[in-house]
Design an enzyme around this catalytic site. Structure first.
Site, short mmCIF file in Angstrom:
data_model
loop_
_atom_site.label_atom_id
_atom_site.label_comp_id
_atom_site.label_asym_id
_atom_site.label_seq_id
_atom_site.Cartn_x
_atom_site.Cartn_y
_atom_site.Cartn_z
CE LYS A 13 -47.89 155.89 -49.71
NZ LYS A 13 -48.30 155.57 -48.32
CB CYS A 66 -51.59 156.66 -47.45
SG CYS A 66 -51.47 156.85 -45.65
CD GLU A 112 -53.24 153.19 -47.48
OE1 GLU A 112 -52.00 153.05 -47.60
OE2 GLU A 112 -53.76 153.94 -46.64
#
Length: 531
Positions: free
Chosen positions: A351, A405, A287
């Site tokens: 995301k 994440c 990430e």
């Protein structure tokens, strides 16, 4: 056992609250890095006996009658969450001069808030309390509802759900291919609390027998499913390289370190494969590995093209920017890019499920006027959330389901397209939390997503734990925490799961209904028996 139960039942006031706290703290040892599931067989019976000791006078007001049970649940929850989430404070120490003031809110405030869910669980259970198996069933329903609510209320935070205690290893994870985490949460509490039935009221033998049968089925199904072969992956096989650079978080946010960080990733990417290993087809960076806006740095794309060999693909976490229109600041997204050997971005995904206070600031106008800002997003306004989840399609046609994440801790984040994808992709940066239980807990929860979906996972983490996990939750290869390097392996195949999402939801509510019915019948029998 009965003597111990009697002593705990007779506790009152601060002593009862303290023992509840200790029981919750003990329950924390069921979670990584410990994984001692047997601890729950002690902590939950203690919780049952503490609730047994709640006997408010019928002439007292409603609040005074409910408060003792709720306080026991809160004390238990506070011990559990404090012991399991203290490491969140590490993220605030990366920029201690800016965020250290918020340390008590993260370390104490969040556990205190999450404990309210367990307070509600015990309060619900106390309304159906009796002297036998019914109270165990009521407690299971209460915790089942509490964990279900915790998965989505205020965007959700199901970290260290009780059900994970029953799934510390692949052998004990396979039930997740049939029932959802909510069902496992519920049944786990029933099983863990069952020792409290020894030597107690009506239905004890039936309750203990049911708990033993559930635990045996859980283990037995694990042996059975682990014996089944994983489906062979499509030909030609795909070789994946995981890059784990171990960049200190303080350096990642230092503008002077950007070029050095980028070069470290490139160096690991071009490292030769280990003997008898093929050249990787896909290289995966963690990430936000690219330390600048990639589309504004064409030279960086050229450097990536220089490192990649013909036919190789780089999949990397990066920050993406988008024009928001005249007079408005640009939007920023926590994203994944797919880059080919010519340095072209051929795929991207943003995301969806952002971390409150980490990646964006809730009630931004109000809180920013008080001088608050998000921890992990230094750009104005923090990150923006994607409106929908996009599969990443590689040039060879294979698909990846992106989870950035902590999206990997939410079972419901993996929808139908996730089950159709060839592989789950989880990129993360747990360096914020240092060498604490946090990265181990995160890995464990991500591991369960493979069993639930029957789909293998590629997981690349900045500081660890990076791994290829097969469709049964079994670790194929990996890099331990703080181990800098790369690992190459071929991508494993998928497995067929016995049920779909809709069926699993129905099983959950059916199980809740059966347990609640047992609690109600037991309660009515108990009431008649005392009249």
């Amino acid at each position: 056992m009965e003597r111990l139960a009697g002593k705990i039942i007779l506790l009152s006031g601060a002593s009862r609250a303290f023992v509840g706290f200790l029981a919750g703290l003990l329950a924390m040892f069921t979670q990584p890095p410990f994984g001692i599931f047997a601890a729950a067989f002690v902590s939950f019976p203690i919780l049952v006996w503490l609730i047994d000791g709640v006997a408010p006078h019928p002439d007292e007001g409603l609040l005074r009658r409910l408060l003792p049970a709720a306080s026991i649940g809160w004390s238990f929850g506070f011990g559990y969450f404090l012991g399991g989430l203290w490491w969140l404070g590490n993220a605030l120490l990366v920029e201690a001069d800016v965020f250290a003031w918020a340390l008590p809110l993260a370390v104490i405030g969040l556990p205190a808030f999450l404990a309210l869910f367990y307070a509600a669980a015990v309060l619900f259970a106390r309304c159906f309390w009796s002297d036998g198996v019914g109270r165990i069933a009521a407690l299971a329903v209460g915790f089942g509802l509490a964990e279900w609510l915790r998965s989505f209320v205020f965007t959700g935070f199901p970290w260290n759900a009780i059900g994970y205690a029953a799934m510390p290893m692949p052998l004990m994870m396979q039930s997740a291919s049939v029932v959802n985490l909510s069902t496992i949460n519920t049944l786990a509490v029933f099983v863990f609390a069952s020792p409290a039935l020894v030597g107690t009221g009506r239905g004890a033998r039936i309750g203990l027998g049911a708990a033993v049968a559930l635990f045996a089925a859980h283990i037995g199904f694990g042996y059975y499913r682990l014996s089944l072969p994983v489906t062979a992956p499509p030909e030609p096989q795909t070789t994946v390289r995981l890059v784990q650079p171990v960049i200190d978080q303080a350096k990642k946010i230092d503008d002077r370190e950007r070029a050095t960080i980028f070069e470290q990733h490139l160096a690991l990417t071009r490292a030769p494969p280990a003997p008898k290993h093929q050249r990787p087809d896909i290289v995966v960076w963690p990430e936000t590995s690219v330390p600048f806006i990639l589309t504004e740095n064409p030279d960086a794309l050229t450097r990536i093209a220089d490192v990649l060999e013909e036919g190789q693909i780089l999949v990397t976490g990066a920050v993406r920017t988008e024009d928001a229109g005249a007079g408005l600041p640009p939007r920023y997204y926590n994203s994944i890019y797919v880059i080919d050997d010519r340095g072209q971005i051929v795929g991207a995904a943003d995301k969806m499920h952002l971390v409150p206070f980490g990646e964006y600031l809730p009630f931004e106008q109000l809180l920013s006027s008080w001088g608050l800002s998000s921890v992990a997003a230094s750009m104005p306004g923090g990150f923006s959330a994607a409106r929908s989840r996009a599969l990443l399609t590689l040039p060879d046609g294979r698909t990846m389901y992106p989870l950035i994440c902590y999206e990997a801790i939410f079972p419901d984040e993996i929808d139908g397209s996730g089950h159709m994808a060839d592989v789950l992709l989880n990129v993360t940066n747990d360096a914020w939390f240092g060498d604490t239980p946090g990265p181990r807990q995160h890995f464990h929860q991500a591991q369960l997503r493979t069993v639930e979906s029957g789909t293998p996972m590629i997981r690349s983490a900045n500081s660890g734990i990076s791994a290829i996990i097969d469709a049964r939750g079994v670790l194929v290869v990996g890099l331990g925490y703080n181990y800098k390097g790369v690992v190459d392996t071929t991508l494993p195949g998928k497995m067929i799961t016995a049920t779909n999402t809709i069926t699993r939801d129905r099983i959950f509510w059916f199980a809740m209904g059966v347990l609640l019915l047992i609690a109600i019948i037991s309660r009515r029998s108990f009431s008649y028996g005392t009249n």
